[in-house]
Design a protein around this motif. Structure first.
Motif, short mmCIF file in Angstrom:
data_model
loop_
_atom_site.label_atom_id
_atom_site.label_comp_id
_atom_site.label_asym_id
_atom_site.label_seq_id
_atom_site.Cartn_x
_atom_site.Cartn_y
_atom_site.Cartn_z
N GLY A 1 0.82 -1.20 0.00
CA GLY A 1 0.00 0.00 0.00
C GLY A 1 0.85 1.25 0.00
N GLN A 2 0.19 2.33 -0.32
CA GLN A 2 0.80 3.66 -0.24
C GLN A 2 -0.23 4.64 0.28
OE1 GLN A 2 2.08 4.73 -4.18
NE2 GLN A 2 3.98 3.59 -4.02
N LEU A 3 0.21 5.47 1.20
CA LEU A 3 -0.57 6.61 1.64
C LEU A 3 0.05 7.83 0.97
CD1 LEU A 3 -2.68 7.93 3.56
CD2 LEU A 3 -0.85 8.03 5.27
N LEU A 4 -0.74 8.58 0.24
CA LEU A 4 -0.23 9.77 -0.46
C LEU A 4 -0.88 11.00 0.14
CD1 LEU A 4 -0.52 7.34 -2.75
CD2 LEU A 4 0.58 9.09 -4.10
N LEU A 5 -0.07 11.95 0.51
CA LEU A 5 -0.53 13.21 1.10
C LEU A 5 -0.13 14.33 0.16
CD1 LEU A 5 0.76 12.44 4.69
CD2 LEU A 5 -1.55 12.06 3.81
N ARG A 6 -1.12 15.06 -0.34
CA ARG A 6 -0.86 16.12 -1.31
C ARG A 6 -1.20 17.48 -0.72
NH1 ARG A 6 -3.69 13.35 -6.62
NH2 ARG A 6 -2.13 11.71 -6.90
N ARG A 7 -0.41 18.47 -1.17
CA ARG A 7 -0.58 19.84 -0.65
C ARG A 7 -0.23 20.82 -1.74
NH1 ARG A 7 -0.86 22.72 4.29
NH2 ARG A 7 0.58 24.46 4.37
N ARG A 8 -1.02 21.87 -1.83
CA ARG A 8 -0.79 22.90 -2.84
C ARG A 8 0.41 23.75 -2.45
NH1 ARG A 8 -6.15 24.17 -5.67
NH2 ARG A 8 -4.73 24.79 -7.31
N LEU A 9 1.15 24.22 -3.43
CA LEU A 9 2.38 24.96 -3.21
C LEU A 9 2.18 26.32 -2.54
CD1 LEU A 9 4.20 24.14 -6.54
CD2 LEU A 9 4.83 23.34 -4.26
N ALA A 10 1.11 27.02 -2.84
CA ALA A 10 0.93 28.40 -2.36
C ALA A 10 0.47 28.49 -0.91
CB ALA A 10 -0.07 29.11 -3.26
N ARG A 11 0.26 27.38 -0.24
CA ARG A 11 -0.25 27.41 1.14
C ARG A 11 0.85 27.81 2.12
NH1 ARG A 11 -3.96 22.71 2.59
NH2 ARG A 11 -4.08 23.98 4.44
N PRO A 12 0.44 28.29 3.30
CA PRO A 12 1.44 28.63 4.34
C PRO A 12 2.23 27.40 4.76
CG PRO A 12 -0.75 29.44 4.94
CD PRO A 12 -0.93 28.58 3.73
N SER A 13 3.29 27.63 5.49
CA SER A 13 4.17 26.53 5.93
C SER A 13 3.39 25.45 6.66
CB SER A 13 5.25 27.07 6.87
OG SER A 13 6.09 27.94 6.18
N LEU A 14 3.80 24.23 6.44
CA LEU A 14 3.18 23.07 7.06
C LEU A 14 3.57 23.04 8.54
CD1 LEU A 14 1.61 20.47 6.21
CD2 LEU A 14 3.83 19.38 5.92
N MET A 15 2.57 22.91 9.41
CA MET A 15 2.84 22.85 10.85
C MET A 15 3.14 21.41 11.31
SD MET A 15 2.73 25.96 11.77
CE MET A 15 2.93 25.66 13.50
N LEU A 16 2.59 20.45 10.59
CA LEU A 16 2.78 19.05 10.94
C LEU A 16 4.26 18.68 10.88
CD1 LEU A 16 1.27 16.20 11.25
CD2 LEU A 16 1.71 16.00 8.81
N ASP A 17 4.70 17.91 11.84
CA ASP A 17 6.07 17.44 11.88
C ASP A 17 6.17 16.19 11.00
OD1 ASP A 17 8.57 16.38 12.45
OD2 ASP A 17 8.39 16.67 14.61
N ILE A 18 6.73 16.34 9.81
CA ILE A 18 6.84 15.24 8.85
C ILE A 18 7.66 14.10 9.44
CG2 ILE A 18 7.71 14.55 6.57
CD1 ILE A 18 5.22 16.27 6.46
N ASN A 19 8.70 14.42 10.19
CA ASN A 19 9.51 13.37 10.82
C ASN A 19 8.68 12.53 11.77
OD1 ASN A 19 12.02 13.98 9.58
ND2 ASN A 19 12.21 15.74 10.93
N LEU A 20 7.80 13.17 12.51
CA LEU A 20 6.94 12.44 13.44
C LEU A 20 5.96 11.56 12.66
CD1 LEU A 20 6.33 12.05 16.43
CD2 LEU A 20 4.64 13.86 16.23
N LEU A 21 5.45 12.07 11.56
CA LEU A 21 4.57 11.28 10.70
C LEU A 21 5.29 10.00 10.25
CD1 LEU A 21 1.84 11.23 8.99
CD2 LEU A 21 3.27 12.09 7.15
N LEU A 22 6.52 10.14 9.82
CA LEU A 22 7.27 9.00 9.31
C LEU A 22 7.78 8.10 10.44
CD1 LEU A 22 9.19 10.76 6.42
CD2 LEU A 22 7.13 9.35 6.28
N ASP A 23 8.10 8.66 11.58
CA ASP A 23 8.66 7.88 12.68
C ASP A 23 7.60 7.18 13.53
OD1 ASP A 23 11.18 8.69 11.91
OD2 ASP A 23 11.38 10.22 13.48
#
Length: 158
Positions: A115-137
């Motif tokens: 499986g794959q979980l794909l998370l998409r986000r538009r370029l013009a949005r403000p900075s992502l607050m979510l901690d990507i490292n925490l998502l992956l870890d």
């Protein structure tokens, strides 16, 4: 003064760090939500359970699109099933990625399927607050462990 010694890039970085500091309580809340969702994924026994846990985690996320792809035996070309998160639930669909979107692909392996979980986000949005490292870890290992409990036969039943 200190401003004379700092260039524009340094000033921009200081401003970015200050903004993140002001938003720190929201960031902490998002990170706690990630950890709780990982616990919920830990109890998933079916593909429906897995999707419900992901929906709970990501329905109010900072991402514009959340997609789930599963394929028996790792065959992702032509025989995969795909879902799109809409209004808090996954529905079978696969919207095309927009030209102004970037995406994170989080792979996982089940018993006889991938499986794959794909998370998409538009370029013009403000900075992502979510901690990507925490998502992956935290979330990705929980997702992988849940997938190991789900048999490939569940792909046709969902």
């Amino acid at each position: 003064t200190i401003v004379r010694f700092l260039r524009l890039h340094e000033m921009n970085e200081l401003a970015r760090v200050a903004r993140r500091g002001l938003l720190q309580p929201r960031t902490i809340a998002l990170n706690v939500q990630l950890r709780r969702a990982a616990e919920r994924l830990g109890s998933a026994r079916t593909l429906d359970d897995l999707m419900a846990g992901l929906a709970l985690l990501l329905e109010r996320s900072e991402f514009d699109d959340v997609l789930l792809l599963v394929a028996a035996g790792g065959d992702r070309r032509g025989h995969a099933r795909t879902w799109h998160l809409e209004n808090g639930a996954f529905v079978e669909a696969w919207p095309k990625r927009r030209d102004d979107e970037w995406e994170i692909v989080c792979p996982f392996v089940g018993r006889g399927w991938t499986g794959q979980l794909l998370l998409r986000r538009r370029l013009a949005r403000p900075s992502l607050m979510l901690d990507i490292n925490l998502l992956l870890d935290v979330v990705q290992p929980a997702l992988s462990q849940a997938a190991q409990r789900i048999d490939v036969a569940a792909l046709t039943a969902a």
